[in-house]
Design a protein around this motif. Structure first.
Motif, PDB file in Angstrom:
ATOM      1  N   PRO A 109       0.804  -1.224   0.000  1.00 13.66           N
ATOM      2  CA  PRO A 109       0.000   0.000   0.000  1.00 13.66           C
ATOM      3  C   PRO A 109       0.843   1.284   0.000  1.00 13.66           C
ATOM      4  CG  PRO A 109      -0.996  -1.595   1.463  1.00 13.66           C
ATOM      5  CD  PRO A 109       0.347  -2.153   1.044  1.00 13.66           C
ATOM      6  N   ARG A 110       1.853   1.349   0.838  1.00  9.98           N
ATOM      7  CA  ARG A 110       2.686   2.561   0.871  1.00  9.98           C
ATOM      8  C   ARG A 110       3.522   2.689  -0.398  1.00  9.98           C
ATOM      9  NH1 ARG A 110       3.920   3.491   7.202  1.00  9.98           N
ATOM     10  NH2 ARG A 110       1.850   4.329   7.593  1.00  9.98           N
ATOM     11  N   VAL A 111       3.972   1.585  -0.937  1.00 10.08           N
ATOM     12  CA  VAL A 111       4.732   1.623  -2.189  1.00 10.08           C
ATOM     13  C   VAL A 111       3.834   2.092  -3.335  1.00 10.08           C
ATOM     14  CG1 VAL A 111       5.854   0.141  -3.914  1.00 10.08           C
ATOM     15  CG2 VAL A 111       6.541   0.029  -1.510  1.00 10.08           C
ATOM     16  N   LEU A 112       2.614   1.601  -3.387  1.00  9.91           N
ATOM     17  CA  LEU A 112       1.689   2.045  -4.435  1.00  9.91           C
ATOM     18  C   LEU A 112       1.383   3.533  -4.299  1.00  9.91           C
ATOM     19  CD1 LEU A 112      -0.731  -1.013  -4.521  1.00  9.91           C
ATOM     20  CD2 LEU A 112       0.992  -0.388  -6.235  1.00  9.91           C
ATOM     21  N   ASN A 113       1.188   4.000  -3.069  1.00 10.62           N
ATOM     22  CA  ASN A 113       0.963   5.437  -2.849  1.00 10.62           C
ATOM     23  C   ASN A 113       2.171   6.249  -3.302  1.00 10.62           C
ATOM     24  OD1 ASN A 113      -1.525   4.854  -1.737  1.00 10.62           O
ATOM     25  ND2 ASN A 113      -0.850   5.089   0.376  1.00 10.62           N
ATOM     26  N   ALA A 114       3.357   5.772  -2.973  1.00 13.33           N
ATOM     27  CA  ALA A 114       4.584   6.484  -3.359  1.00 13.33           C
ATOM     28  C   ALA A 114       4.750   6.510  -4.877  1.00 13.33           C
ATOM     29  CB  ALA A 114       5.797   5.827  -2.697  1.00 13.33           C
ATOM     30  N   LEU A 115       4.426   5.408  -5.536  1.00 10.62           N
ATOM     31  CA  LEU A 115       4.524   5.384  -7.001  1.00 10.62           C
ATOM     32  C   LEU A 115       3.542   6.366  -7.633  1.00 10.62           C
ATOM     33  CD1 LEU A 115       5.019   1.570  -7.621  1.00 10.62           C
ATOM     34  CD2 LEU A 115       6.692   3.404  -8.052  1.00 10.62           C
ATOM     35  N   SER A 116       2.375   6.525  -7.024  1.00 16.27           N
ATOM     36  CA  SER A 116       1.416   7.524  -7.527  1.00 16.27           C
ATOM     37  C   SER A 116       1.974   8.937  -7.397  1.00 16.27           C
ATOM     38  CB  SER A 116       0.089   7.424  -6.769  1.00 16.27           C
ATOM     39  OG  SER A 116      -0.563   6.226  -7.068  1.00 16.27           O
ATOM     40  N   VAL A 117       2.604   9.213  -6.277  1.00 18.08           N
ATOM     41  CA  VAL A 117       3.218  10.533  -6.078  1.00 18.08           C
ATOM     42  C   VAL A 117       4.345  10.734  -7.079  1.00 18.08           C
ATOM     43  CG1 VAL A 117       4.512  11.991  -4.466  1.00 18.08           C
ATOM     44  CG2 VAL A 117       2.562  10.651  -3.638  1.00 18.08           C
ATOM     45  N   ALA A 118       5.191   9.728  -7.235  1.00 22.30           N
ATOM     46  CA  ALA A 118       6.304   9.829  -8.182  1.00 22.30           C
ATOM     47  C   ALA A 118       5.791  10.059  -9.600  1.00 22.30           C
ATOM     48  CB  ALA A 118       7.165   8.570  -8.128  1.00 22.30           C
ATOM     49  N   GLN A 119       4.755   9.330  -9.977  1.00 24.66           N
ATOM     50  CA  GLN A 119       4.185   9.478 -11.319  1.00 24.66           C
ATOM     51  C   GLN A 119       3.702  10.910 -11.547  1.00 24.66           C
ATOM     52  OE1 GLN A 119       0.855   6.867 -12.111  1.00 24.66           O
ATOM     53  NE2 GLN A 119       1.416   6.750 -14.266  1.00 24.66           N
ATOM     54  N   LYS A 120       3.069  11.502 -10.530  1.00 18.38           N
ATOM     55  CA  LYS A 120       2.606  12.891 -10.641  1.00 18.38           C
ATOM     56  C   LYS A 120       3.788  13.840 -10.832  1.00 18.38           C
ATOM     57  CE  LYS A 120       0.261  16.590  -8.098  1.00 18.38           C
ATOM     58  NZ  LYS A 120       1.248  17.585  -8.480  1.00 18.38           N
ATOM     59  N   VAL A 121       4.820  13.668 -10.023  1.00 15.72           N
ATOM     60  CA  VAL A 121       6.000  14.534 -10.124  1.00 15.72           C
ATOM     61  C   VAL A 121       6.648  14.389 -11.501  1.00 15.72           C
ATOM     62  CG1 VAL A 121       8.328  14.984  -9.231  1.00 15.72           C
ATOM     63  CG2 VAL A 121       6.422  14.573  -7.636  1.00 15.72           C
ATOM     64  N   PHE A 122       6.810  13.153 -11.966  1.00 15.03           N
ATOM     65  CA  PHE A 122       7.428  12.930 -13.275  1.00 15.03           C
ATOM     66  C   PHE A 122       6.595  13.586 -14.372  1.00 15.03           C
ATOM     67  CE2 PHE A 122       9.128   8.618 -11.522  1.00 15.03           C
ATOM     68  CZ  PHE A 122      10.062   9.287 -10.749  1.00 15.03           C
ATOM     69  N   LYS A 123       5.277  13.452 -14.283  1.00 18.56           N
ATOM     70  CA  LYS A 123       4.407  14.072 -15.287  1.00 18.56           C
ATOM     71  C   LYS A 123       4.540  15.598 -15.245  1.00 18.56           C
ATOM     72  CE  LYS A 123      -0.342  14.440 -16.854  1.00 18.56           C
ATOM     73  NZ  LYS A 123      -1.746  14.202 -16.562  1.00 18.56           N
ATOM     74  N   ASP A 124       4.519  16.166 -14.029  1.00 23.35           N
ATOM     75  CA  ASP A 124       4.661  17.619 -13.878  1.00 23.35           C
ATOM     76  C   ASP A 124       5.980  18.122 -14.453  1.00 23.35           C
ATOM     77  OD1 ASP A 124       2.208  17.661 -12.586  1.00 23.35           O
ATOM     78  OD2 ASP A 124       3.058  17.949 -10.570  1.00 23.35           O
ATOM     79  N   ARG A 125       7.027  17.312 -14.325  1.00 22.75           N
ATOM     80  CA  ARG A 125       8.351  17.717 -14.799  1.00 22.75           C
ATOM     81  C   ARG A 125       8.658  17.180 -16.196  1.00 22.75           C
ATOM     82  NH1 ARG A 125      12.338  18.421  -9.672  1.00 22.75           N
ATOM     83  NH2 ARG A 125      13.828  18.664 -11.350  1.00 22.75           N
ATOM     84  N   GLU A 126       7.652  16.535 -16.800  1.00 20.34           N
ATOM     85  CA  GLU A 126       7.772  15.990 -18.154  1.00 20.34           C
ATOM     86  C   GLU A 126       8.955  15.031 -18.274  1.00 20.34           C
ATOM     87  OE1 GLU A 126       7.729  19.375 -20.798  1.00 20.34           O
ATOM     88  OE2 GLU A 126       5.632  19.807 -20.310  1.00 20.34           O
ATOM     89  N   ILE A 127       9.032  14.108 -17.308  1.00 17.81           N
ATOM     90  CA  ILE A 127      10.094  13.101 -17.268  1.00 17.81           C
ATOM     91  C   ILE A 127       9.501  11.754 -17.648  1.00 17.81           C
ATOM     92  CG2 ILE A 127      11.658  11.837 -15.733  1.00 17.81           C
ATOM     93  CD1 ILE A 127      11.882  14.434 -14.084  1.00 17.81           C
ATOM     94  N   THR A 128      10.162  11.085 -18.543  1.00 14.29           N
ATOM     95  CA  THR A 128       9.763   9.733 -18.943  1.00 14.29           C
ATOM     96  C   THR A 128      10.649   8.732 -18.199  1.00 14.29           C
ATOM     97  OG1 THR A 128       9.204  10.541 -21.140  1.00 14.29           O
ATOM     98  CG2 THR A 128       9.502   8.170 -20.904  1.00 14.29           C
ATOM     99  N   VAL A 129      10.026   7.685 -17.700  1.00 12.28           N
ATOM    100  CA  VAL A 129      10.754   6.674 -16.939  1.00 12.28           C
ATOM    101  C   VAL A 129      11.049   5.492 -17.840  1.00 12.28           C
ATOM    102  CG1 VAL A 129      10.665   5.121 -14.945  1.00 12.28           C
ATOM    103  CG2 VAL A 129       9.594   7.376 -14.819  1.00 12.28           C
ATOM    104  N   GLU A 130      12.305   5.049 -17.804  1.00  9.62           N
ATOM    105  CA  GLU A 130      12.686   3.823 -18.509  1.00  9.62           C
ATOM    106  C   GLU A 130      12.259   2.667 -17.622  1.00  9.62           C
ATOM    107  OE1 GLU A 130      14.126   3.390 -21.553  1.00  9.62           O
ATOM    108  OE2 GLU A 130      13.894   5.567 -21.826  1.00  9.62           O
ATOM    109  N   VAL A 131      11.305   1.883 -18.087  1.00 11.19           N
ATOM    110  CA  VAL A 131      10.738   0.797 -17.283  1.00 11.19           C
ATOM    111  C   VAL A 131      11.635  -0.423 -17.359  1.00 11.19           C
ATOM    112  CG1 VAL A 131       8.725  -0.689 -16.974  1.00 11.19           C
ATOM    113  CG2 VAL A 131       8.417   1.683 -17.696  1.00 11.19           C
TER     114      VAL A 131
END
Length: 136
Positions: A109-131
Motif C-alpha cells: 500500500p505505501r509503495v503504491l501510494n509512493a509510485l502515484s506521487v512519483a508518477q505525478k512529479v514525473f508528469k509535472d516535470r515531463e520526465i519519462t521513466v525507462e521501465v
C-alpha cells in the motif's frame, strides 16, 4: 565572516530547489501567516545543521529522505522530496527502484501510494521513466 545557520541552510536548500514544482520556498511562503518559525526551523536546523553535514552527498541524502517519507506514509512531503531528489541529480529510474526496494519493508500500500506521487512529479516535470522488468 561566519555564515549564520539560516544563510547556510538557505545556501544548501538552493542546491535542492528547482525553479518548478513543489519547493521548500513555496512552503515557507505558505507558512508565513500561520507558523513562520516552522519555516525558519526547516531552513536553520534541517538544512543549516543536518543537510550541511559532511559524510553523505546531496543525492544520498535525497534518497534517504525519500525512503523515510515512504515508510512513514507522508505523501505530501514525499512529493516535495521527490522533486528535490530529481534536482539533486537522482534519476527517475533510481527513484522508482528506491520505492520498489521498500516493498518488503513497508508493504505494497505505501509503495503504491509512493509510485502515484512519483508518477505525478514525473508528469509535472515531463520526465519519462525507462521501465525495467524482471525476467520471467
Amino acid at each position: 565572516m561566519e555564515q549564520t545557520k539560516y544563510q547556510q541552510g538557505m545556501d544548501k536548500l538552493m542546491e535542492y530547489t528547482a525553479t518548478t514544482g513543489s519547493t521548500h520556498l513555496k512552503i515557507a511562503d505558505e507558512l508565513k501567516y500561520i507558523a513562520p518559525d516552522v519555516s525558519r526551523y526547516i531552513i536553520e536546523f534541517a538544512y543549516g545543521e543536518i543537510y550541511s553535514r559532511s559524510g553523505l552527498t546531496n543525492q544520498q541524502r535525497a534518497l534517504v529522505t525519500v525512503a523515510s517519507l515512504i515508510t512513514q506514509g507522508s505523501e505530501p512531503q514525499l512529493e516535495l522530496h521527490i522533486n528535490t531528489a530529481l534536482t539533486s541529480g537522482i534519476t527517475a529510474e533510481e527513484i522508482v527502484e528506491t520505492i520498489t526496494q521498500l516493498i518488503p519493508y513497508t508493504g505494497f500500500p505505501r509503495v503504491l501510494n509512493a509510485l502515484s506521487v512519483a508518477q505525478k512529479v514525473f508528469k509535472d516535470r515531463e520526465i519519462t521513466v525507462e521501465v525495467s522488468k524482471v525476467e520471467q
